[in-house]
Design a protein around this motif. Structure first.
Motif, PDB file in Angstrom:
ATOM      1  N   PRO A  23      47.054  31.227 -19.235  1.00  0.00           N
ATOM      2  CA  PRO A  23      47.465  30.494 -18.106  1.00  0.00           C
ATOM      3  C   PRO A  23      46.376  30.545 -16.983  1.00  0.00           C
ATOM      4  O   PRO A  23      46.332  29.732 -16.084  1.00  0.00           O
ATOM      5  N   VAL A  24      45.689  31.659 -17.047  1.00  0.00           N
ATOM      6  CA  VAL A  24      44.617  31.691 -15.807  1.00  0.00           C
ATOM      7  C   VAL A  24      43.508  30.715 -16.038  1.00  0.00           C
ATOM      8  O   VAL A  24      43.276  30.311 -15.190  1.00  0.00           O
ATOM      9  N   VAL A  25      43.133  30.636 -17.115  1.00  0.00           N
ATOM     10  CA  VAL A  25      41.988  29.725 -17.549  1.00  0.00           C
ATOM     11  C   VAL A  25      42.505  28.179 -17.384  1.00  0.00           C
ATOM     12  O   VAL A  25      41.812  27.375 -16.963  1.00  0.00           O
ATOM     13  N   LEU A  26      43.699  28.015 -17.786  1.00  0.00           N
ATOM     14  CA  LEU A  26      44.181  26.657 -17.850  1.00  0.00           C
ATOM     15  C   LEU A  26      44.280  26.259 -16.267  1.00  0.00           C
ATOM     16  O   LEU A  26      44.102  24.978 -16.061  1.00  0.00           O
ATOM     17  N   ALA A  27      44.798  27.076 -15.355  1.00  0.00           N
ATOM     18  CA  ALA A  27      45.023  26.846 -14.362  1.00  0.00           C
ATOM     19  C   ALA A  27      43.577  26.296 -13.382  1.00  0.00           C
ATOM     20  O   ALA A  27      43.584  25.394 -12.489  1.00  0.00           O
ATOM     21  N   MET A  28      42.482  26.709 -14.015  1.00  0.00           N
ATOM     22  CA  MET A  28      41.187  26.407 -13.378  1.00  0.00           C
ATOM     23  C   MET A  28      40.494  25.253 -13.792  1.00  0.00           C
ATOM     24  O   MET A  28      39.333  24.839 -13.545  1.00  0.00           O
ATOM     25  N   GLY A  29      41.313  24.496 -14.831  1.00  0.00           N
ATOM     26  CA  GLY A  29      40.841  23.385 -15.761  1.00  0.00           C
ATOM     27  C   GLY A  29      40.887  21.910 -14.758  1.00  0.00           C
ATOM     28  O   GLY A  29      40.605  20.779 -15.259  1.00  0.00           O
ATOM     29  N   LEU A  30      41.092  22.045 -13.398  1.00  0.00           N
ATOM     30  CA  LEU A  30      41.130  20.793 -12.534  1.00  0.00           C
ATOM     31  C   LEU A  30      42.010  19.744 -12.856  1.00  0.00           C
ATOM     32  O   LEU A  30      41.893  18.718 -12.785  1.00  0.00           O
ATOM     33  N   ARG A  31      43.091  20.093 -13.624  1.00  0.00           N
ATOM     34  CA  ARG A  31      44.389  19.329 -13.785  1.00  0.00           C
ATOM     35  C   ARG A  31      45.434  19.908 -13.377  1.00  0.00           C
ATOM     36  O   ARG A  31      46.518  19.189 -13.241  1.00  0.00           O
ATOM     37  N   HIS A  32      45.349  20.992 -12.591  1.00  0.00           N
ATOM     38  CA  HIS A  32      46.518  21.712 -11.832  1.00  0.00           C
ATOM     39  C   HIS A  32      45.993  22.251 -10.646  1.00  0.00           C
ATOM     40  O   HIS A  32      45.081  22.459 -10.337  1.00  0.00           O
ATOM     41  N   ASP A  33      47.311  22.207  -9.509  1.00  0.00           N
ATOM     42  CA  ASP A  33      46.887  23.163  -8.593  1.00  0.00           C
ATOM     43  C   ASP A  33      46.485  24.425  -8.734  1.00  0.00           C
ATOM     44  O   ASP A  33      47.017  24.938  -9.585  1.00  0.00           O
ATOM     45  N   PHE A  34      45.585  25.171  -7.843  1.00  0.00           N
ATOM     46  CA  PHE A  34      45.497  26.421  -7.771  1.00  0.00           C
ATOM     47  C   PHE A  34      44.977  27.047  -6.514  1.00  0.00           C
ATOM     48  O   PHE A  34      44.337  26.309  -5.919  1.00  0.00           O
ATOM     49  N   THR A  35      45.067  28.424  -6.498  1.00  0.00           N
ATOM     50  CA  THR A  35      44.264  29.148  -5.194  1.00  0.00           C
ATOM     51  C   THR A  35      43.722  30.406  -5.905  1.00  0.00           C
ATOM     52  O   THR A  35      44.354  31.078  -6.842  1.00  0.00           O
TER      53      THR A  35
END
Length: 194
Positions: A23-35
């Protein structure tokens, strides 16, 4: 007193395979919000002839949407740093990736809170990158939104310097960093929690 950053001080995933379950790597894929946020104590900042400078974090390897968050000195001995988000291929961040500019004396010799916020969909067509220093919004830039079927690399996320000839490693300490799968507002960041 924090952890001194060396090459790839924190890494999830590898460059050899897509980590679609992480989930950490997926969040960084520019398809989801993240901080990405945390505290950093910068001991020294070097002046360089080229604008290759220190990487704070990066995601991906060579795919569309790989991104790098770094500080660059716009001109040698300027005593300022551009906060830059570089997209290696695909849609680029407006203003040549410069999200904000900060003075060296704002970050040298003390603990400061850094946050990079990615809001995937701000208006149906664009994503928004925002940089906050000590809980204060210092700047934002738009980027055309990556479509869900784009070839976005989702194989690793790293925090800290990169051990290569092109980029320097931070002379800094990191502490209490976290990655959230939300585009946090300033009042939800670690620097505003007691």
């Amino acid at each position: 007193n924090g952890t001194t950053i060396a090459a790839n001080a924190f890494m999830r995933g590898t460059s050899a395979a897509t980590q679609t379950e992480d989930p950490v790597v997926l969040a960084m894929g520019l398809r989801h919000d993240f901080t990405i946020e945390g505290y950093m104590y910068v001991k020294t900042l070097k002046h360089v002839d080229s604008n290759a400078d220190t990487i704070i974090a990066f995601s991906g390897v060579n795919g569309t949407g790989d991104w790098i968050w770094n500080l660059t000195e716009p001109t040698k001995d300027s005593n300022t740093r551009n906060v830059v988000v570089t997209i290696r291929s695909g849609n680029k961040v407006a203003n040549n990736g410069v999200v904000a500019t900060i003075d060296d004396n704002e970050i040298l010799g003390g603990w400061h809170h850094y946050a990079l916020v990615f809001n995937f969909d701000v208006d149906g067509n664009n994503s928004l990158w925002t940089f906050c220093l000590d809980g204060v919004n210092r700047g934002s830039q738009l980027m055309k939104k990556h479509e869900s079927n784009a070839n976005v690399q989702e194989d690793r996320f790293a925090l800290g310097g990169v051990n290569s000839s092109a980029h320097k490693v931070f002379d800094a300490k990191f502490a209490f960093w976290r990655v959230s799968n939300e585009a946090l507002s300033s009042n939800a960041m670690l620097c505003h929690r007691t």
